[in-house]
Motif scaffolding. Structure first.
Motif, PDB file in Angstrom:
ATOM      1  N   THR A  29       8.368   5.062   5.789  1.00 27.02           N
ATOM      2  CA  THR A  29       8.610   6.328   5.083  1.00 27.02           C
ATOM      3  C   THR A  29       9.741   6.124   4.087  1.00 27.02           C
TER       4      THR A  29
ATOM      5  N   SER B 155      -3.109  -1.615  -1.274  1.00 23.98           N
ATOM      6  CA  SER B 155      -2.260  -2.650  -1.850  1.00 23.98           C
ATOM      7  C   SER B 155      -3.013  -3.355  -2.974  1.00 23.98           C
TER       8      SER B 155
ATOM      9  N   ASP C 229      -4.321   7.810  -0.478  1.00 27.78           N
ATOM     10  CA  ASP C 229      -4.105   6.485   0.100  1.00 27.78           C
ATOM     11  C   ASP C 229      -4.368   5.458  -0.974  1.00 27.78           C
TER      12      ASP C 229
ATOM     13  N   SER D 282      -2.566  14.540  -0.959  1.00 32.63           N
ATOM     14  CA  SER D 282      -2.627  13.362  -0.090  1.00 32.63           C
ATOM     15  C   SER D 282      -3.462  12.288  -0.778  1.00 32.63           C
TER      16      SER D 282
ATOM     17  N   GLU E  22       1.287  11.695   1.918  1.00 28.75           N
ATOM     18  CA  GLU E  22       0.793  12.640   2.915  1.00 28.75           C
ATOM     19  C   GLU E  22       1.235  14.062   2.576  1.00 28.75           C
TER      20      GLU E  22
ATOM     21  N   PRO F 287       0.833  -1.192   0.000  1.00 30.31           N
ATOM     22  CA  PRO F 287       0.000   0.000   0.000  1.00 30.31           C
ATOM     23  C   PRO F 287       0.880   1.258   0.000  1.00 30.31           C
TER      24      PRO F 287
ATOM     25  N   ILE G 111       6.011  10.186   1.803  1.00 29.98           N
ATOM     26  CA  ILE G 111       5.402   9.043   1.119  1.00 29.98           C
ATOM     27  C   ILE G 111       5.814   7.785   1.868  1.00 29.98           C
TER      28      ILE G 111
ATOM     29  N   THR H 234       0.511  -3.219  -7.140  1.00 27.86           N
ATOM     30  CA  THR H 234      -0.055  -1.881  -6.936  1.00 27.86           C
ATOM     31  C   THR H 234       0.364  -1.033  -8.122  1.00 27.86           C
TER      32      THR H 234
ATOM     33  N   LYS I 111       1.014   5.358   0.866  1.00 25.87           N
ATOM     34  CA  LYS I 111       0.354   6.492   1.531  1.00 25.87           C
ATOM     35  C   LYS I 111       1.107   7.759   1.173  1.00 25.87           C
TER      36      LYS I 111
ATOM     37  N   GLU J 223       3.795   1.305   5.086  1.00 22.96           N
ATOM     38  CA  GLU J 223       3.944   2.000   6.368  1.00 22.96           C
ATOM     39  C   GLU J 223       5.368   2.425   6.686  1.00 22.96           C
TER      40      GLU J 223
END
Ligand code: ADP
Ligand code: MG
Length: 351
Positions: free
Chosen positions: A66, A28, A25, A23, A7, A3, A60, A190, A5, A64
């Motif tokens: 960074t 996956s 989300d 931003s 931000e 997945p 990014i 993904t 993310k 989970e």
């Protein structure tokens, strides 16, 4: 799988903001299209995701973790991203199989396994039997397939595409769309796919992120983009249709009355908007009816054949509508348009 993310990511070049606090989300195994006009920041956002650019602000995360922020960027080769760009970036001195095998050779994978994985990847992109071909002899679509096969053998968890079909003709494009869908179904990677072509975005993606001037305007399913665009820009950019300025009054939750000239009709809406608003009307929800028999009165401004039907542009109070008709209509003829469905575009100032 991975997945992603994003931000509040921002990137400027020489004081000009290319990506503005975006931003997103991305689940996956999802297939996301980044859609918007040329220069809106799609490629920059893709390059931020892939690790070719460092953001000025925001971060990014992959899984989970960074992988980019203003201080540090994990480079593309360490974040397991595969890249398929419009310029095919194949090695001209290597065969098809040599190109696809390249990432495995770099990792020191044994030759029997390389052969097996290359054959499997070429079969997935429908290039079985092309192993020994010279890439110089391939068509544009075939080169795209080789580039995609190379991402697949490298087992990239994330594959990013930047306008991969922009150089291909319309028939080849349709075939490649099918290949991309098939590869996504078969591999569950993904995928982030940049395009300025809304038809491509709607056909391919689970969800579409519409951008304009570096900002994210809407992130939703193709159906929601089409049926309930969040802004006037999205309403005008996606699909055919007319956006008119009209007066709306609340009717019941999710439904408003729209006053247009001498007539009124119902439209879907968010909440209970009141006052001047933009209203989107799609051609498939409109019918030409006899002038004077109710409906919105207007004058024909354009009549264009587009295959199965004529597209008629009608000037009405507050703007122009697009309606399909089985025959051409004379410019200037008075017509009446009945409305089966419409959508009150949310006012960004009131939300
Ligand atoms: P898109 O892919 O949607 O066409 P881009 O992300 O390529 O848009 O560009 C967004 C904006 O950022 C444009 O104004 C472009 O000129 C600018 N830009 C992109 N990359 C660079 C760069 N490396 N240097 C300077 N300006 C850039
Ligand atoms: Mg671009």
């Amino acid at each position: 799988m991975t997945p992603i993310k994003i931000e509040s990511i921002t990137k400027s070049f020489h004081g000009e903001t290319a990506v503005d606090a975006v931003s997103l989300d991305l689940a996956s195994g999802s297939f996301t299209a980044l859609l918007g006009p040329s220069g809106c920041g799609k490629t920059t956002l893709l390059r931020l995701i892939a690790g070719f650019e460092r953001p000025d602000a925001g971060r990014i995360l992959f899984n989970e973790r960074t992988i980019s922020d203003a201080r540090a960027v994990v480079p593309p080769e360490e974040r397991n991203v595969g890249v398929v760009f419009q310029s095919y970036a194949l090695w001209p001195h290597l065969s098809v199989a040599g190109n696809v095998a390249y990432p495995l050779k770099m990792r020191g994978v044994g030759s029997a396994e390389i052969e097996r994985r290359v054959a499997e990847a070429l079969a997935t992109v429908e290039l079985g039997g092309f192993d020994a071909r010279d890439t110089a002899d391939l068509s544009g679509g075939q080169r795209q397939r080789v580039a995609l096969a190379r991402c697949l053998v490298a087992e990239a968890d994330v594959i990013v595409f930047d306008e991969p079909l922009a150089n291909l003709d319309v028939h080849l494009r349709a075939a490649m769309l099918e290949t991309f869908r098939q590869v996504h179904r078969a591999t569950g990677r993904t995928i982030v796919y940049v395009t300025h072509d809304q038809a491509e975005a709607l056909a391919l993606a689970d969800r579409v992120a519409v951008m304009d001037h570096g900002k994210l305007l809407q992130f939703s399913t193709p159906e929601m983009l089409y049926r309930a665009p969040a802004t006037g820009m999205v309403a005008r950019f996606i699909g055919r249709g007319g956006v008119i300025s009209a007066e709306v009054t609340p009717n019941e939750p999710g439904r408003s009355r729209v006053i247009c000239g001498q007539t009124s009709f119902f439209a879907r809406s968010q909440g209970q908007p009141q006052g001047p608003a933009d209203v989107l009307l799609r051609p498939e929800a409109l019918r030409l009816v006899d002038a004077g028999s109710g409906g919105i009165a207007g004058l024909v401004r354009r009549s264009t054949y587009h295959g199965p039907a004529y597209e008629i542009e009608v000037a009405v109070a507050g703007g122009r509508l697009v309606v399909d008709a089985p025959h051409a209509l004379a410019l200037g003829s008075p017509v009446s348009v009945a409305v089966d469905d419409a959508w009150v575009v949310p006012d960004p100032k009131s939300s």
